[in-house]
Each structure stands twice: as structure tokens, then as C-alpha cells.
Write an enzyme that holds these catalytic residues in place. Structure first.
Site, PDB file in Angstrom:
ATOM      1  CB  SER A  27       3.816   2.555  13.463  1.00  0.00           C
ATOM      2  OG  SER A  27       2.491   2.715  14.153  1.00  0.00           O
ATOM      3  CE1 TYR A  49       3.125  -3.501  12.130  1.00  0.00           C
ATOM      4  CE2 TYR A  49       2.258  -1.908  13.725  1.00  0.00           C
ATOM      5  CZ  TYR A  49       2.841  -2.214  12.610  1.00  0.00           C
ATOM      6  OH  TYR A  49       3.144  -1.046  11.760  1.00  0.00           O
ATOM      7  CE  LYS A  62       6.537  -1.149  11.886  1.00  0.00           C
ATOM      8  NZ  LYS A  62       7.067  -1.458  10.350  1.00  0.00           N
ATOM      9  CE1 TYR A  89      -3.207   2.747   0.551  1.00  0.00           C
ATOM     10  CE2 TYR A  89      -2.766   2.780   3.023  1.00  0.00           C
ATOM     11  CZ  TYR A  89      -3.035   3.318   1.981  1.00  0.00           C
ATOM     12  OH  TYR A  89      -4.026   4.449   2.447  1.00  0.00           O
ATOM     13  CG  ASN A 112      -7.710  -6.092  11.048  1.00  0.00           C
ATOM     14  OD1 ASN A 112      -8.693  -6.750  11.751  1.00  0.00           O
ATOM     15  ND2 ASN A 112      -6.545  -6.611  10.536  1.00  0.00           N
TER      16      ASN A 112
HETATM   17  P1  NAD Z   1       1.536  -3.752   3.014  1.00  0.00           P
HETATM   18  O1  NAD Z   1       1.227  -5.076   3.602  1.00  0.00           O
HETATM   19  O2  NAD Z   1       0.568  -3.026   2.078  1.00  0.00           O
HETATM   20  O3  NAD Z   1       3.158  -3.515   2.397  1.00  0.00           O
HETATM   21  C1  NAD Z   1       3.988  -4.340   2.939  1.00  0.00           C
HETATM   22  C2  NAD Z   1       4.635  -4.980   1.773  1.00  0.00           C
HETATM   23  O4  NAD Z   1       5.721  -5.818   2.116  1.00  0.00           O
HETATM   24  C3  NAD Z   1       3.796  -6.161   1.129  1.00  0.00           C
HETATM   25  O5  NAD Z   1       3.776  -5.918  -0.171  1.00  0.00           O
HETATM   26  C4  NAD Z   1       4.272  -7.559   1.512  1.00  0.00           C
HETATM   27  O6  NAD Z   1       4.161  -8.382   0.398  1.00  0.00           O
HETATM   28  C5  NAD Z   1       5.782  -7.155   1.683  1.00  0.00           C
HETATM   29  N1  NAD Z   1       6.414  -8.087   2.553  1.00  0.00           N
HETATM   30  C6  NAD Z   1       6.174  -8.509   3.800  1.00  0.00           C
HETATM   31  N2  NAD Z   1       7.100  -9.256   4.396  1.00  0.00           N
HETATM   32  C7  NAD Z   1       8.144  -9.349   3.322  1.00  0.00           C
HETATM   33  C8  NAD Z   1       9.205 -10.003   3.503  1.00  0.00           C
HETATM   34  N3  NAD Z   1       9.891 -11.066   4.335  1.00  0.00           N
HETATM   35  N4  NAD Z   1       9.960 -10.100   2.286  1.00  0.00           N
HETATM   36  C9  NAD Z   1       9.435  -9.287   1.000  1.00  0.00           C
HETATM   37  N5  NAD Z   1       8.558  -8.502   1.107  1.00  0.00           N
HETATM   38  C10 NAD Z   1       7.583  -8.874   2.227  1.00  0.00           C
HETATM   39  O7  NAD Z   1       1.638  -2.604   4.261  1.00  0.00           O
HETATM   40  P2  NAD Z   1       1.594  -1.035   4.336  1.00  0.00           P
HETATM   41  O8  NAD Z   1       0.335  -0.514   4.764  1.00  0.00           O
HETATM   42  O9  NAD Z   1       2.106  -0.556   2.821  1.00  0.00           O
HETATM   43  O10 NAD Z   1       2.835  -0.754   5.467  1.00  0.00           O
HETATM   44  C11 NAD Z   1       4.218  -0.478   4.857  1.00  0.00           C
HETATM   45  C12 NAD Z   1       5.227  -0.225   6.035  1.00  0.00           C
HETATM   46  O11 NAD Z   1       4.574   0.701   6.925  1.00  0.00           O
HETATM   47  C13 NAD Z   1       5.136  -1.412   7.195  1.00  0.00           C
HETATM   48  O12 NAD Z   1       6.257  -1.712   7.649  1.00  0.00           O
HETATM   49  C14 NAD Z   1       3.951  -1.009   8.300  1.00  0.00           C
HETATM   50  O13 NAD Z   1       4.389  -1.634   9.360  1.00  0.00           O
HETATM   51  C15 NAD Z   1       4.201   0.416   8.358  1.00  0.00           C
HETATM   52  N6  NAD Z   1       3.098   1.222   8.616  1.00  0.00           N
HETATM   53  C16 NAD Z   1       1.968   1.010   8.039  1.00  0.00           C
HETATM   54  C17 NAD Z   1       0.714   1.750   8.600  1.00  0.00           C
HETATM   55  C18 NAD Z   1      -0.703   1.771   7.944  1.00  0.00           C
HETATM   56  O14 NAD Z   1      -1.398   1.861   8.650  1.00  0.00           O
HETATM   57  N7  NAD Z   1      -0.711   1.060   6.836  1.00  0.00           N
HETATM   58  C19 NAD Z   1       1.042   2.561   9.737  1.00  0.00           C
HETATM   59  C20 NAD Z   1       2.336   2.437  10.356  1.00  0.00           C
HETATM   60  C21 NAD Z   1       3.215   2.052   9.917  1.00  0.00           C
HETATM   61  C1  WQD Z   2      -9.008   3.791  13.691  1.00  0.00           C
HETATM   62  C2  WQD Z   2     -10.257   4.122  14.585  1.00  0.00           C
HETATM   63  C3  WQD Z   2     -10.797   2.313  15.825  1.00  0.00           C
HETATM   64  C4  WQD Z   2     -12.174  -0.059  12.498  1.00  0.00           C
HETATM   65  C5  WQD Z   2      -3.837   0.863  13.621  1.00  0.00           C
HETATM   66  C6  WQD Z   2      -2.625   0.253  14.122  1.00  0.00           C
HETATM   67  C7  WQD Z   2      -1.502   1.412  13.787  1.00  0.00           C
HETATM   68  C8  WQD Z   2      -1.214   1.697  12.695  1.00  0.00           C
HETATM   69  C9  WQD Z   2      -2.462   2.040  11.764  1.00  0.00           C
HETATM   70  C10 WQD Z   2       0.534   0.293  11.624  1.00  0.00           C
HETATM   71  C11 WQD Z   2      -9.762   3.563  15.800  1.00  0.00           C
HETATM   72  C12 WQD Z   2     -11.960   2.787  14.917  1.00  0.00           C
HETATM   73  C13 WQD Z   2     -11.828   1.061  13.230  1.00  0.00           C
HETATM   74  C14 WQD Z   2     -13.671  -0.397  12.606  1.00  0.00           C
HETATM   75  C15 WQD Z   2     -13.944   1.594  14.183  1.00  0.00           C
HETATM   76  N1  WQD Z   2      -0.638   0.665  11.834  1.00  0.00           N
HETATM   77  N2  WQD Z   2     -12.532   1.460  14.002  1.00  0.00           N
HETATM   78  N3  WQD Z   2     -14.531   0.553  13.546  1.00  0.00           N
HETATM   79  O1  WQD Z   2      -6.133   1.354  15.378  1.00  0.00           O
HETATM   80  O2  WQD Z   2      -5.673   3.852  15.022  1.00  0.00           O
HETATM   81  O3  WQD Z   2      -4.071   2.003  14.060  1.00  0.00           O
HETATM   82  O4  WQD Z   2      -3.300   1.079  11.918  1.00  0.00           O
HETATM   83  O5  WQD Z   2       1.504   0.699  12.238  1.00  0.00           O
HETATM   84  O6  WQD Z   2      -0.403   0.473  14.862  1.00  0.00           O
HETATM   85  O7  WQD Z   2      -2.972  -0.079  15.281  1.00  0.00           O
HETATM   86  O8  WQD Z   2      -6.130   2.394  12.974  1.00  0.00           O
HETATM   87  O9  WQD Z   2      -8.014   2.157  11.066  1.00  0.00           O
HETATM   88  O10 WQD Z   2      -7.824   0.165  12.842  1.00  0.00           O
HETATM   89  O11 WQD Z   2      -8.753   2.432  13.630  1.00  0.00           O
HETATM   90  O12 WQD Z   2     -14.674   2.196  14.856  1.00  0.00           O
HETATM   91  O13 WQD Z   2     -14.235  -1.165  12.014  1.00  0.00           O
HETATM   92  O14 WQD Z   2     -11.141   3.685  13.930  1.00  0.00           O
HETATM   93  O15 WQD Z   2     -11.315   2.070  17.069  1.00  0.00           O
HETATM   94  O16 WQD Z   2     -10.432   4.379  16.777  1.00  0.00           O
HETATM   95  P1  WQD Z   2      -5.716   2.454  14.444  1.00  0.00           P
HETATM   96  P2  WQD Z   2      -7.839   1.635  12.665  1.00  0.00           P
END
Ligand code: NAD
Ligand code: WQD
Length: 342
Positions: free
Chosen positions: A127, A152, A156, A13, A201
Site C-alpha cells: 500500500s 494496519y 504492510k 474487492y 471509511n
Molecule cells: P477486502 O477486505 O475486500 O478483501 C480481503 C479478503 O481477504 C476478504 O474477502 C476477506 O474475507 C479475506 N480475508 C481476510 N483475512 C483472511 C484470512 N485470515 N483467511 C482467509 N481470508 C481472509 O480488501 P481489498 O480492498 O480487496 O484489499 C485486498 C488487499 O489489498 C489487502 O491486503 C489490503 O490491505 C490491500 N490494499 C487495499 C487497498 C484498498 O484501498 N482497498 C489499498 C492498498 C492495499
Molecule cells: C481519501 C480522501 C480523506 C472519507 C486509505 C488507507 C490506505 C489505503 C487506502 C489500504 C482523504 C477524504 C474520506 C470521507 C473524506 N488502504 N475523505 N470524507 O485515507 O487515502 O487511504 O485507503 O492500504 O492505507 O489509509 O483513503 O478513501 O479513506 O480517503 O473527506 O468520508 O478522502 O480525508 O483525503 P486514504 P480514503
């Protein structure tokens, strides 16, 4: 010659949006992704937007031998942006070892190769989860970590420690850790976006899937928080704005503008929005009336978290620009695009 950037998790993503911004800024990109949470067709979307196709290598970064072979071929990398990780909080509680293994092994393998092959610049996807429920809002980069609520989140926190310890003894290695708040939305072309597997989620994919009829109703987790309307507050940031911060970070390192071996920046908008505000804004921009009901709080959720963005705005020279309504519309356009495609 263009600078060459390795983007791990580049078909995911946030990775895919970052690849687009890098390529639009004249960088060449090689992606490593094992497609465990993404699809190869994402490369078509990237190519359609940018007019160029990134190099793509499909393998698991935990596989040290394959990673080493990769570095033998791609010797001249200017920087690495490391997105590849598992990210589902609930799943990490069920399968902690899977999360520690993947999220930490990918990191240590990459850092080891960076040292061995003298690759100087590293950007890490951290994160806001590292802050837990902060004592003060908006939360600054100086706030201390709270005990992680999930494996998770713990990966981080540990990852940031691993990076700090590694750069300390490798002065030629520079790192920037970017702490994302809540990335949402999709590219304005609707050619790339988030592809959640199974039941989402996260809030916004659940909203768009409900609006399009895949889910019956959104469950709003809690209306008894100490917030303006009782629902929980987060800092929702457009994924393209987020992606642009990575380009700024890469340029900062390549141009030697960093002030320390490890810099940390919050990536958010600085504005908190409640779950019900998101639902109302979604209704407004789409003209849909979302079906939702209030249920109990979700375990592990914090009440309110949003970023202090002063340091990122002033020191990194980056600011989130795209508004919430435009962002929600982009998420909705993406949802409609993928459903029509299927
Ligand atoms: P995503 O799952 O869409 O992208 C992660 C990609 O990494 C996927 O395409 C997956 O196939 C690949 N991948 C996972 N493990 C691998 C491995 N061992 N070898 C090769 N490829 C691998 O996730 P995203 O939402 O794009 O998140 C990217 C990064 O940002 C992650 O580190 C995530 O923890 C961090 N992050 C995401 C969010 C969020 O809400 N999306 C928030 C904070 C931090
Ligand atoms: C946002 C708000 C929920 C779903 C998570 C990870 C965080 C980061 C981002 C990677 C919250 C509410 C959600 C639903 C709801 N990821 N909600 N109904 O929990 O802030 O963060 O994603 O690093 O580490 O914890 O994001 O999008 O899940 O929720 O009411 O069906 O929406 O309770 O308040 P969150 P979220």
C-alpha cells in the site's frame, strides 16, 4: 495445461477483480477466503463475467493445519497472489493485535508453505500507506518509509521486510510487492465491486452511499490543506486497471523476466485529485448533486500523495488506462446494482 494461480482473499474487492482478469487471460484460479469481509455470491459475479467458476476453499489462512492440507492437494501452483488481510485503518488502531495477528500470520504461513512445497512466485498487496507523507511528490518506489500512522500501515511495512528477508535466503522464491494507491470503482459489468461492511471509511463508497440516500451527507475532511482547493489529494486508480497489473506481474514471473528476487512497483495513475475534485467529477458523471459539508481534518490523514508511475510503466510494462469519470460512473452503477438486488 493452464497455469494455476492461488488468489488469497479472492472474493474480496481487489481480489475478485483480479480473479476475473486472470481467468480472462487463460489462467486457472483457486481462491482461499474465510469470507470475513466478503460474500460467497461474489463467485456468481465472477462466473457470470468469465463464463467459468474459480475453485473456492473457505478457511482461515491463519489455520496452519488447514493451509498445509490445502497445499497437499494443490501441489502444482504456479504462483500465489496474496490479498487476504484486514484493511480498516481506524479499526487497526482500536484492535492492533487483531491486525498484526491476521495480516502477518497469513503472510508467514503462506511463505512457509511456499518454501516447503516449492511454489516459486508470490505477489503481495502492499500500500502507498508505507510512504506516509512523502518528502517529494510524485513518490517513487525508492522513497523511504515514514513511521506508520496505524498498525494496519505498520503491517504492510513489516510484511515487505518479511518478504525481503525470506527471498534473500530462498533464491528459488520470487516476489513482487505492489503498492496500491487509492483503488476505486467497479467492474464495468457492475456484477462485482466493493462491498463495505457498515459505514464506509473510504471516500468513494461514502459518496455513492450518500448519493443513493443511505447516508445524509459526505463529510469532507479538511479544506485547509496546502493544495489547489484546500482538500486533501490522492491518486485514485480504477480497480480493473489495478487488477490487470497483477496479471502482468504473474506473467513477468512465470516468463522469468524479473530482475531481482523482490521487485516493488507503485500502482497509481500518477495524477493527484483532491476530495472536492472527486465530488465535482461525481456530480458531473451522475447528474446528481452530492450533499456534503466541510469538517475538520481526519486525524492521521496526509495532505497529498500520488505515484510516480515511471518504473511500473517502463519496467513492468503496465499503465493505468481508465479515466476518473468512467471509474466514478462504474462505482455509481455498482451502488445502484447492489441496492436493487437487496
Ligand atoms: P477486502 O477486505 O475486500 O478483501 C480481503 C479478503 O481477504 C476478504 O474477502 C476477506 O474475507 C479475506 N480475508 C481476510 N483475512 C483472511 C484470512 N485470515 N483467511 C482467509 N481470508 C481472509 O480488501 P481489498 O480492498 O480487496 O484489499 C485486498 C488487499 O489489498 C489487502 O491486503 C489490503 O490491505 C490491500 N490494499 C487495499 C487497498 C484498498 O484501498 N482497498 C489499498 C492498498 C492495499
Ligand atoms: C481519501 C480522501 C480523506 C472519507 C486509505 C488507507 C490506505 C489505503 C487506502 C489500504 C482523504 C477524504 C474520506 C470521507 C473524506 N488502504 N475523505 N470524507 O485515507 O487515502 O487511504 O485507503 O492500504 O492505507 O489509509 O483513503 O478513501 O479513506 O480517503 O473527506 O468520508 O478522502 O480525508 O483525503 P486514504 P480514503
Amino acid at each position: 495445461m493452464n497455469k494455476l494461480i492461488l488468489v488469497t482473499g479472492g472474493t474480496g474487492y481487489i481480489g475478485s477483480h483480479t480473479v476475473v482478469e486472470l481467468m480472462n487471460n487463460g489462467f486457472d484460479v483457486v481462491i482461499i477466503d474465510n469470507l470475513s469481509n466478503s460474500e460467497k455470491s461474489v463467485l456468481d459475479g465472477i462466473s457470470e463475467i468469465t463464463g467459468r467458476r474459480p475453485y473456492f476453499e473457505q478457511f482461515d489462512i491463519c489455520d496452519k493445519e488447514k493451509l498445509d492440507n490445502f497445499f497437499k492437494i494443490y501441489k502444482k501452483l504456479d504462483a500465489i497472489i496474496h490479498f487476504a488481510a484486514y484493511k480498516a485503518v481506524g479499526e487497526s488502531i482500536e484492535k492492533p493485535l487483531m491486525y498484526y495477528q491476521n495480516n502477518l500470520t497469513t503472510l508467514t504461513n503462506l511463505l512457509e508453505c511456499m518454501v516447503n512445497y516449492k511454489i516459486p512466485n508470490f505477489v503481495f498487496s502492499s500500500s502507498a500507506t508505507v510512504y506516509g507523507q512523502p518528502d517529494e511528490l510524485p513518490v517513487t518506489e525508492k522513497a523511504s518509509f515514514k513511521p506508520a500512522d496505524s498498525p494496519y500501515g505498520n503491517t504492510k511495512q513489516i510484511a515487505e521486510d518479511i518478504i525481503r528477508d525470506t527471498v534473500k535466503v530462498n533464491p528459488d522464491l520470487n516476489a513482487i510487492s505492489l503498492r496500491y494507491f487509492n483503488p476505486i470503482g467497479a467492474h464495468s459489468s457492475a456484477l462485482i465491486g466493493e462491498l463495505p461492511r457498515g459505514v464506509p471509511n473510504n471516500l468513494v463508497p461514502f459518496i455513492t452511499q450518500t448519493a443513493i440516500g443511505i447516508r445524509d451527507e459526505l463529510k469532507v475532511f479538511g479544506d485547509d490543506y496546502n493544495t489547489s482547493d484546500g482538500s486533501a489529494v490522492r491518486d485514485y486508480i480504477n480497480v480493473v486497471d489495478l487488477a490487470k497489473a497483477h496479471v502482468v506481474s504473474i506473467k513477468r514471473m512465470i516468463e522469468n523476466k524479473i530482475k531481482a528476487n523482490l521487485e516493488v512497483f507503485n500502482l497509481g495513475t500518477g495524477k493527484g485529485s483532491s476530495v472536492l475534485e472527486i465530488v465535482n467529477a461525481f456530480d458531473k458523471v451522475t447528474g446528481e448533486k452530492l450533499n456534503y459539508k466541510i469538517v475538520d481534518r481526519r486525524s492521521g490523514d496526509v495532505e497529498s500523495v500520488y505515484a510516480d508511475t515511471k518504473y511500473a510503466n517502463e519496467e513492468l510494462g503496465w499503465k493505468a488506462r481508465i479515466g476518473l469519470e468512467e471509474t466514478l460512473l462504474s462505482a455509481w452503477n455498482w451502488e445502484k446494482y447492489i441496492r436493487n438486488r437487496k
